[in-house]
Design a protein around this motif. Structure first.
Motif, PDB file in Angstrom:
ATOM      1  N   VAL A  62      58.819  90.180 -72.205  1.00  0.00           N
ATOM      2  CA  VAL A  62      60.279  90.302 -72.085  1.00  0.00           C
ATOM      3  C   VAL A  62      60.872  90.631 -73.455  1.00  0.00           C
ATOM      4  N   ARG A  63      60.414  89.908 -74.459  1.00  0.00           N
ATOM      5  CA  ARG A  63      60.904  90.155 -75.823  1.00  0.00           C
ATOM      6  C   ARG A  63      60.668  91.605 -76.234  1.00  0.00           C
ATOM      7  N   ASP A  64      59.458  92.103 -75.991  1.00  0.00           N
ATOM      8  CA  ASP A  64      59.118  93.453 -76.443  1.00  0.00           C
ATOM      9  C   ASP A  64      59.881  94.524 -75.668  1.00  0.00           C
ATOM     10  N   CYS A  65      60.179  94.278 -74.393  1.00  0.00           N
ATOM     11  CA  CYS A  65      61.024  95.216 -73.646  1.00  0.00           C
ATOM     12  C   CYS A  65      62.388  95.351 -74.315  1.00  0.00           C
ATOM     13  N   LEU A  66      62.954  94.219 -74.693  1.00  0.00           N
ATOM     14  CA  LEU A  66      64.272  94.225 -75.327  1.00  0.00           C
ATOM     15  C   LEU A  66      64.236  94.836 -76.719  1.00  0.00           C
ATOM     16  N   LEU A  67      63.068  94.804 -77.363  1.00  0.00           N
ATOM     17  CA  LEU A  67      62.913  95.409 -78.685  1.00  0.00           C
ATOM     18  C   LEU A  67      62.508  96.877 -78.606  1.00  0.00           C
ATOM     19  N   GLN A 119      59.980  76.727 -70.352  1.00  0.00           N
ATOM     20  CA  GLN A 119      60.728  77.407 -71.405  1.00  0.00           C
ATOM     21  C   GLN A 119      60.936  76.493 -72.612  1.00  0.00           C
ATOM     22  N   LYS A 120      61.087  75.193 -72.359  1.00  0.00           N
ATOM     23  CA  LYS A 120      61.272  74.250 -73.468  1.00  0.00           C
ATOM     24  C   LYS A 120      60.030  74.169 -74.355  1.00  0.00           C
ATOM     25  N   ARG A 121      58.853  74.383 -73.784  1.00  0.00           N
ATOM     26  CA  ARG A 121      57.622  74.258 -74.569  1.00  0.00           C
ATOM     27  C   ARG A 121      57.313  75.533 -75.371  1.00  0.00           C
ATOM     28  N   ARG A 122      58.111  76.583 -75.171  1.00  0.00           N
ATOM     29  CA  ARG A 122      57.878  77.834 -75.899  1.00  0.00           C
ATOM     30  C   ARG A 122      58.208  77.647 -77.374  1.00  0.00           C
ATOM     31  N   ASP A 123      57.534  78.433 -78.219  1.00  0.00           N
ATOM     32  CA  ASP A 123      57.692  78.215 -79.662  1.00  0.00           C
ATOM     33  C   ASP A 123      59.047  78.639 -80.201  1.00  0.00           C
ATOM     34  N   PHE A 124      59.553  79.805 -79.747  1.00  0.00           N
ATOM     35  CA  PHE A 124      60.815  80.322 -80.304  1.00  0.00           C
ATOM     36  C   PHE A 124      61.713  80.825 -79.185  1.00  0.00           C
ATOM     37  N   THR A 125      62.990  80.853 -79.454  1.00  0.00           N
ATOM     38  CA  THR A 125      63.949  81.273 -78.423  1.00  0.00           C
ATOM     39  C   THR A 125      63.673  82.690 -77.945  1.00  0.00           C
ATOM     40  N   ILE A 126      63.224  83.565 -78.841  1.00  0.00           N
ATOM     41  CA  ILE A 126      62.969  84.953 -78.452  1.00  0.00           C
ATOM     42  C   ILE A 126      61.728  85.072 -77.577  1.00  0.00           C
ATOM     43  N   ASN A 127      60.914  83.994 -77.536  1.00  0.00           N
ATOM     44  CA  ASN A 127      59.739  83.978 -76.666  1.00  0.00           C
ATOM     45  C   ASN A 127      59.943  83.101 -75.434  1.00  0.00           C
ATOM     46  N   ALA A 128      61.151  82.554 -75.280  1.00  0.00           N
ATOM     47  CA  ALA A 128      61.453  81.682 -74.144  1.00  0.00           C
ATOM     48  C   ALA A 128      62.230  82.413 -73.057  1.00  0.00           C
ATOM     49  N   LEU A 129      62.384  83.711 -73.188  1.00  0.00           N
ATOM     50  CA  LEU A 129      63.082  84.509 -72.186  1.00  0.00           C
ATOM     51  C   LEU A 129      62.190  84.685 -70.950  1.00  0.00           C
ATOM     52  N   ALA A 130      62.804  84.685 -69.787  1.00  0.00           N
ATOM     53  CA  ALA A 130      62.051  84.876 -68.548  1.00  0.00           C
ATOM     54  C   ALA A 130      62.827  85.808 -67.616  1.00  0.00           C
ATOM     55  N   VAL A 131      62.103  86.578 -66.820  1.00  0.00           N
ATOM     56  CA  VAL A 131      62.724  87.482 -65.845  1.00  0.00           C
ATOM     57  C   VAL A 131      62.118  87.190 -64.470  1.00  0.00           C
ATOM     58  N   LEU A 158      67.672  87.614 -80.755  1.00  0.00           N
ATOM     59  CA  LEU A 158      67.064  88.941 -80.918  1.00  0.00           C
ATOM     60  C   LEU A 158      68.046  89.892 -81.593  1.00  0.00           C
ATOM     61  N   LYS A 159      69.267  89.886 -81.115  1.00  0.00           N
ATOM     62  CA  LYS A 159      70.276  90.791 -81.672  1.00  0.00           C
ATOM     63  C   LYS A 159      70.631  90.416 -83.106  1.00  0.00           C
TER      64      LYS A 159
END
Length: 505
Positions: free
Chosen positions: A43-48, A126-138, A158-159
Motif C-alpha cells: 500500500v505504501r509503495d502504491c502511494l509512493l 495495525q497497532k503492531r506495525r512498526d511505522f504509520t506508513i506501514n500500517a495502511l490497509a486496503v 507519507l505526504k
C-alpha cells in the motif's frame, strides 16, 4: 537527489481491479466469509509510485485457509508454502510473491524480540506495525473494495515525508529493537525525516540493539548501504548512537585532532562522501562496502610528526586486515565478496600514487596483476576518494587521473598482464627437473613472475623457460628433460585444460 513523489490521488479500486491476484483473493475471502486486506509495504509503495509485485494480505481469520482457497481458485496445481508455526502461507503467481497471515496482536518479553502472538482484529494488527506508513490497509472484500483504512494518519506522514511509530515509540522499540534500524533504513531509502519523538526514543533505547541477532542487523545495514544516498542513513545511525554498536571502527574515524596548529580532515565524513560518490555510479553492494571501509585503518595508524603533520602510514594494509575481522563479526560472506572488498581496501592508494610523470610501466603492470578482475572497481573507488571543498583542485586531480587510466589501458592492451599466471607453471618446473613440490618450486615461479612484471621477459614459454634454466644453473640443478620434451608436454597440458574448460562451459 530526486525525491519520490507522493501520489496526491490514488484510485485503489481501479488499481486492484487491474491485477487479477486481488480478484482471486476477493472471491476466496467472500466465499470464506472473512475480512481481507492488502497491508503494509504494498500500500505504501502504491502511494509512493513505486512498482512492486510483493504483496501481503491480512485476514480476520486463518491466513493459511485464505491462501489455500485463493490458490485453488487460480489453479489446482498451484503450490502453497505453509508455515504453521507462524500462521502464514505464501505462493508465487504470475511474477507475484503473495503472502497471507491472520490478523494478530503481539506482546513481548524484555529479553527477546520474538513476540507472543494471539489472534486479533485488523486494529490489533495495525497497532503492531512498526511505522504509520506501514500500517495502511486496503480492503479487498467486494462490499468494501478498495477502501483505505488509515487509523494512524500514515497517508499524512507519507505526504510529510515522516517516519513515525503508530504507538508509543519507547514501547515499539523496546519490544522489537530491530525497528530502530528499520526506521533509519526507511528514512535512508525514501529520504524521509524521522519524527523527533520517534528519534529521541531510538536514542533512549539504543542499547536494546544488543538482543538482536547479527544477521538481522547486517541485513538492515546492507539495505542502508544500498540506499540512494547512504551517507544519510549512516549519519542517522551515528546521531542515534547505534553506530557504536553496529560498526565502532567507523565511529573511531570521527573528529579532528589538532596539534601545533596542524589538523587532519574528519575521516568519518570523508568516508561517507566517498560512499556517496560510489553510490552515484554503482549499485554494487561490495564496491560500496569497500568505499565504507577503505580508510578504516586510519584510526589505529594515526600519528603526529612535527615535521609533516598527521600521518596514517600503512593504513591500507591495516584496513585490509580489519576488513576480514569486520566481515567475520558482521556475518558477511567470507569468500568472493570478502576477497573483493579486502583487495580494494588494500590497493586503494596505488592508482592515486601513479599520478606522476615518472610512473613506470613496471609499476602499472604490478597494479594490473594485483588488482586483476577488480581493476575497474578499484578505479571507481579511487575516483570517488578524490574529495575536497576546492572544486578546482578536484578537477585538476581527476584530469591527472584520466591520464593514469589511459596509461593503464595502454599497458594492459600491450602486455595482457591482468589475471596472468606465469606460463611456466609449478607442474612444468617439477616435470623438467623431476622435483617434488617444495619451496624451491615457489622461488622459481616467483622469479619468473617478477621478471615478467618488470618487463625483463615476455610471458612467453621460450623466454620463461630459458630464464628457468638460468635460475636452475645458479642452484646447481640440471634439467632431466630437454626443452623440446618439456615444451611438447606443456602444449599437451594446455590442450587438456582447454578441453576441460570447454566441458565446464
Amino acid at each position: 537527489m530526486m525525491k519520490l513523489a507522493i501520489m496526491n490521488t490514488f484510485d485503489f479500486k481501479k488499481h486492484l481491479s487491474e491485477q487479477p491476484i486481488f480478484g482471486y483473493v476477493q472471491q476466496a475471502a467472500d466465499a470464506l466469509g472473512v475480512e481481507a486486506y492488502v497491508v503494509g509495504g504494498y500500500v505504501r509503495d502504491c502511494l509512493l509510485g513505486r512498482s512492486t509485485q510483493d504483496v501481503d494480505f491480512v485476514c480476520v481469520g486463518s491466513g493459511i485457509e485464505l491462501a489455500e482457497k485463493t490458490a485453488a481458485l487460480i489453479s489446482p496445481n498451484l503450490k502453497v508454502n505453509v508455515y504453521k508455526n507462524f500462521g502464514t502461507a505464501m505462493f508465487h503467481f504470475d511474477g507475484w510473491q503473495v503472502e497471507f497471515v491472520g490478523a494478530r496482536k503481539e506482546s513481548y518479553r524484555s529479553d527477546s524480540r520474538k513476540p507472543i502472538v494471539e489472534d486479533g482484529t485488523l486494529e490489533d494488527d495495525q497497532k503492531r506495525r512498526d511505522f504509520t506508513i506501514n500500517a495502511l490497509a486496503v480492503r479487498v472484500n467486494k462490499d468494501h473494495w478498495g477502501e483505505l483504512i488509515d487509523p494512524f494518519d500514515g497517508l499524512k506522514d507519507l505526504k510529510s515525508r515522516i517516519i513515525r511509530t503508530p504507538l508509543d515509540p519507547d514501547i515499539t522499540f523496546s519490544d522489537d529493537p530491530l525497528r530502530m534500524l528499520r526506521a533509519i533504513r526507511f528514512a535512508s531509502q525514501l529520504r524521509f525525516d524521522i519524527n523527533a519523538g520517534t528519534f529521541e526514543a531510538i536514542i533512549r533505547n539504543k542499547e536494546r540493539i544488543k538482543i538482536l541477532s547479527q544477521e538481522r542487523i547486517t541485513e538492515e545495514l546492507n539495505k542502508i548501504i544500498l540506499s540512494p544516498e547512504p551517507s544519510y542513513g549512516f549519519k542517522l545511525l551515528f546521531a542515534a548512537g547505534l553506530l557504536e554498536y553496529v560498526l565502532p571502527e567507523l565511529v573511531a574515524l570521527h573528529g579532528v585532532e589538532v596539534i601545533d596548529g596542524k589538523g587532519h580532515k574528519d575521516n568519518f565524513y570523508h568516508t561517507l562522501k566517498v560512499l556517496d560518490n560510489v553510490a552515484k555510479v554503482s549499485d554494487d553492494l561490495w564496491l560500496r562496502w569497500a568505499a565504507l571501509l577503505h580508510d578504516i585503518g586510519k584510526a589505529p595508524t594515526k600519528a603526529f610528526d612535527p615535521q609533516v603533520g598527521w600521518t596514517f602510514h600503512g593504513h591500507e594494509v591495516v584496513g585490509a586486515k580489519m576488513t576480514r575481522q569486520i566481515f567475520r563479526r558482521l556475518c558477511l560472506p567470507n569468500k568472493e565478496p570478502l576477497k573483493k572488498v579486502e583487495t580494494l581496501v588494500r590497493l586503494h592508494l596505488r592508482p592515486i600514487a601513479l599520478v606522476k610523470e615518472t610512473v613506470t610501466d613496471s609499476a602499472i603492470r604490478r597494479l594490473l596483476f594485483d588488482a586483476g578482475e577488480y581493476l575497474e572497481d578499484l578505479m571507481i573507488l579511487c575516483r570517488a576518494d578524490i574529495t575536497s571543498k576546492d572544486k578546482s583542485k578536484v578537477a585538476r586531480f581527476l584530469s591527472s587521473f584520466d591520464k593514469v587510466e589511459q596509461k593503464i589501458m595502454e599497458v594492459e592492451e600491450r602486455d595482457r598482464i591482468r589475471n596472468f599466471q606465469p606460463i611456466v607453471s609449478g607442474e612444468c618446473i617439477m616435470y623438467t627437473f623431476d622435483l617434488p613440490p617444495g619451496r624451491l618450486i615457489g622461488e622459481f615461479k616467483e622469479a619468473i613472475k617478477e621478471a615478467v612484471l618488470d618487463g625483463k621477459i615476455k610471458n612467453d614459454f621460450d623466454q620463461a623457460f630459458d630464464l628457468l634454466l638460468t635460475l636452475a644453473k645458479e642452484k646447481g640443478l640440471t634439467p632431466k628433460k630437454s626443452k623440446e620434451e618439456v615444451k611438447a608436454w606443456w602444449q599437451e597440458q594446455q590442450a587438456l585444460k582447454q578441453q576441460e574448460a570447454a566441458k565446464r562451459n
